[in-house]
Design a protein around this motif. Structure first.
Motif, PDB file in Angstrom:
ATOM      1  N   LEU A  88      79.146  49.042  54.654  1.00 49.66           N
ATOM      2  CA  LEU A  88      77.778  48.745  55.057  1.00 49.66           C
ATOM      3  C   LEU A  88      77.194  47.674  54.164  1.00 49.66           C
ATOM      4  O   LEU A  88      77.773  47.325  53.133  1.00 49.66           O
ATOM      5  CB  LEU A  88      76.910  50.008  55.033  1.00 49.66           C
ATOM      6  CG  LEU A  88      76.964  50.885  53.782  1.00 49.66           C
ATOM      7  CD1 LEU A  88      75.815  50.593  52.863  1.00 49.66           C
ATOM      8  CD2 LEU A  88      76.924  52.331  54.217  1.00 49.66           C
ATOM      9  N   THR A  89      76.055  47.170  54.575  1.00 44.52           N
ATOM     10  CA  THR A  89      75.332  46.164  53.802  1.00 44.52           C
ATOM     11  C   THR A  89      73.997  46.760  53.386  1.00 44.52           C
ATOM     12  O   THR A  89      73.280  47.314  54.220  1.00 44.52           O
ATOM     13  CB  THR A  89      75.122  44.890  54.629  1.00 44.52           C
ATOM     14  OG1 THR A  89      76.412  44.348  54.967  1.00 44.52           O
ATOM     15  CG2 THR A  89      74.328  43.846  53.858  1.00 44.52           C
ATOM     16  N   ILE A  90      73.702  46.662  52.091  1.00 47.07           N
ATOM     17  CA  ILE A  90      72.443  47.168  51.544  1.00 47.07           C
ATOM     18  C   ILE A  90      71.663  45.972  50.998  1.00 47.07           C
ATOM     19  O   ILE A  90      72.150  45.255  50.136  1.00 47.07           O
ATOM     20  CB  ILE A  90      72.688  48.171  50.401  1.00 47.07           C
ATOM     21  CG1 ILE A  90      73.557  49.329  50.882  1.00 47.07           C
ATOM     22  CG2 ILE A  90      71.359  48.657  49.830  1.00 47.07           C
ATOM     23  CD1 ILE A  90      74.048  50.231  49.762  1.00 47.07           C
ATOM     24  N   LYS A  91      70.466  45.790  51.514  1.00 45.27           N
ATOM     25  CA  LYS A  91      69.615  44.699  51.037  1.00 45.27           C
ATOM     26  C   LYS A  91      68.401  45.294  50.331  1.00 45.27           C
ATOM     27  O   LYS A  91      67.688  46.110  50.900  1.00 45.27           O
ATOM     28  CB  LYS A  91      69.161  43.805  52.191  1.00 45.27           C
ATOM     29  CG  LYS A  91      68.373  42.603  51.726  1.00 45.27           C
ATOM     30  CD  LYS A  91      68.105  41.626  52.825  1.00 45.27           C
ATOM     31  CE  LYS A  91      67.401  40.410  52.250  1.00 45.27           C
ATOM     32  NZ  LYS A  91      67.012  39.476  53.280  1.00 45.27           N
ATOM     33  N   ASN A  92      68.229  44.901  49.088  1.00 41.12           N
ATOM     34  CA  ASN A  92      67.070  45.326  48.308  1.00 41.12           C
ATOM     35  C   ASN A  92      66.050  44.197  48.368  1.00 41.12           C
ATOM     36  O   ASN A  92      66.178  43.200  47.680  1.00 41.12           O
ATOM     37  CB  ASN A  92      67.467  45.629  46.863  1.00 41.12           C
ATOM     38  CG  ASN A  92      66.297  46.110  46.029  1.00 41.12           C
ATOM     39  OD1 ASN A  92      65.159  46.113  46.475  1.00 41.12           O
ATOM     40  ND2 ASN A  92      66.579  46.513  44.806  1.00 41.12           N
ATOM     41  N   ASN A  93      65.041  44.358  49.219  1.00 40.08           N
ATOM     42  CA  ASN A  93      63.988  43.353  49.371  1.00 40.08           C
ATOM     43  C   ASN A  93      62.924  43.471  48.296  1.00 40.08           C
ATOM     44  O   ASN A  93      62.009  42.657  48.248  1.00 40.08           O
ATOM     45  CB  ASN A  93      63.328  43.491  50.745  1.00 40.08           C
ATOM     46  CG  ASN A  93      64.286  43.183  51.859  1.00 40.08           C
ATOM     47  OD1 ASN A  93      64.938  42.149  51.865  1.00 40.08           O
ATOM     48  ND2 ASN A  93      64.403  44.104  52.800  1.00 40.08           N
ATOM     49  N   GLY A  94      63.023  44.485  47.461  1.00 39.85           N
ATOM     50  CA  GLY A  94      61.994  44.746  46.465  1.00 39.85           C
ATOM     51  C   GLY A  94      62.118  43.877  45.232  1.00 39.85           C
ATOM     52  O   GLY A  94      63.110  43.188  45.008  1.00 39.85           O
TER      53      GLY A  94
END
Length: 147
Positions: free
Chosen positions: A46-52
């Motif tokens: 999976l792909t995890i994007k941390n926009n924070g």
């Protein structure tokens, strides 16, 4: 300014900062290959994007379709694949972590309770240190899918 107003404004400001500091986690491209008959384990990517603006950590993974779900890292040393369980995966602020077949991180499902069937979707729950619980659906691709 009255003391109660000052306390209210200070509490509101602190509350706003706490909310702004909580990273926004987006999960995309969650997939696994279909399992062969009798296969006891499977890998999920999976792909995890941390926009924070603050780093976060993936701490736990669970699913009702397997006895356990573990975070693993895979590496090749002298043509020998080494897979190791890791306790957590850090995701820096404003970055993306992509789990792909053949290298790096993946989720290892062991003790499959059901076959992974092409075209179906199965639930996966990820628990982050800051973002909390995030539920996703894993898309099951054909056993022969090349990535």
């Amino acid at each position: 300014m009255r003391l109660t107003t000052m306390i209210f404004l200070a509490a509101a400001a602190l509350s706003g900062n706490a909310l702004a500091a909580d990273p926004a986690i987006d999960i995309s491209r969650a997939f696994a290959r279909a399992s062969a008959p009798g296969q006891p384990s499977a890998a999920v990517y999976l792909t995890i994007k941390n926009n924070g603006a603050v780093a976060d950590k993936l701490l736990r993974i669970s699913t009702p379709i397997a006895a356990s779900a573990e975070l693993h890292t895979m590496s090749m040393t002298d043509h020998v694949m080494k897979m190791r369980e890791v306790t957590d995966v850090a995701i820096a602020a404003n970055t993306t972590l992509t789990m792909t077949p053949g290298a790096g991180y993946h989720v290892m499902l062991t003790g499959l309770k059901q076959a992974l069937v092409e075209g179906q979707a199965v639930p996966l729950q990820l628990t982050f240190d800051r973002a909390g619980v995030v539920d996703v659906q894993i898309k099951i691709d054909a056993l022969t899918t090349a990535y």
